[in-house]
Write a protein that holds these residues in place. Structure first.
Motif: not given
Length: 285
Positions: A141-142, A97-98, A148-150, A137, A94, A145-146
């Motif tokens: 993401s939180s 980003g996701l 943040n492109d949710v 997601l 990740t 700690e990746v």
């Protein structure tokens, strides 16, 4: 029952290590001699041969050159890279980003005809609604700690799920009843998700089974989420990593586990009744 999902990755690494060890022995070199020629310490040779340290492409090329077989290096490099791809930490997967993670599955989805998915924790991605996947997601993401492109990742996952409408595909989904009770997002998002599950069985490509929590005659216990792609690959989701299983004997175990779980599930009206109960319980809170 399925054995440790990391065993395929470990076995693949051991195969690479054994191949390099055989090259050294065929060249009649000791570990110390090979280390000297390659320009590293003897412990490094030992770690590589015992699959403790994965060799880099440069390590493999030096090794093959030292053994007089430079032509074998490209094949072993590819074999080693495939072995390392079997166990990939989410942190690495990740890093960009996701959204990219969602899109990375598209070629595999397109190539697969029969999907088998078991989940004891969340609704399978194929059936996730916008609010549900956004909350899920966002938490991922939180936690990891990746970047943040949710919002972009949500769009990518929903786009990916269009494959459900391709009539050449079969999607067999199994969830534990507890999945219906794990609230992801706010009440409205969860209600919308459960409502979607009520109609999922109407899709001609989809089979949705729910394993009742009250089931007492279980032949297999709840386990980690896994996805089967045809009968050639299994992807297992752990907290820290995704494990890819390709060893035929292990795939057979996962297929057997899936069929056992499938036999314990309820479908159609019985499954919808469990979903309705979950909706009622949500409304009562």
């Amino acid at each position: 029952m399925p054995i440790s999902p990391s065993s395929s990755a470990h076995a693949a690494r051991q195969t690479v290590a054994q191949r390099l060890r055989d090259l050294r022995r065929d060249a009649d070199l000791t570990g110390s001699e090979l280390a000297r020629i390659c320009g590293w310490t003897h412990p490094k040779t030992s770690r590589i041969e015992n699959a403790k340290t994965p060799p880099s492409p440069d390590d493999i090329r030096r090794w093959c050159n030292a053994c007089g077989v430079p032509d074998q290096a490209p094949d072993i490099v590819a074999q080693s890279q495939n072995a390392e791809a079997m166990y990939v930490e989410w942190k690495r997967k990740t890093a960009a980003g996701l959204k990219q993670l969602q899109e990375s599955y598209v070629p595999l989805f397109q190539a697969t005809q029969v999907f088998r998915v078991y989940s004891g924790t969340v609704v399978p991605g194929f059936l996730q609604t916008e609010g549900y996947v956004r909350a899920l997601l966002g938490s991922i993401s939180s936690f990891h700690e990746v970047p943040n492109d949710v919002e972009a990742a949500v769009a990518a996952r929903l786009e990916r799920s269009r494959i459900l409408h391709e009539r050449t595909k079969r999607v067999l989904l199994l969830v534990e009843e507890s999945v219906l009770r794990h609230q992801i997002g706010d009440a409205d998002a969860m209600a919308a998700q459960l409502g979607c599950l009520l109609t999922a069985g109407a899709l001609p490509t989809v089979s949705l089974g729910v394993i009742p929590s009250a089931r007492r005659d279980r032949s297999i216990w709840p386990m980690e989420t896994f996805h089967m792609y045809d009968d050639t690959l299994v992807s297992v989701e752990l907290l820290s990593a995704r494990v890819t299983v390709t060893q035929p004997s292990e795939i057979t175990l996962y297929l057997r586990a899936f069929e056992d779980l499938r036999s314990m599930a309820v479908y159609g009206a019985e499954a919808r009744a469990l979903i309705v109960r979950a909706i009622e319980a949500l409304a009562a809170e």
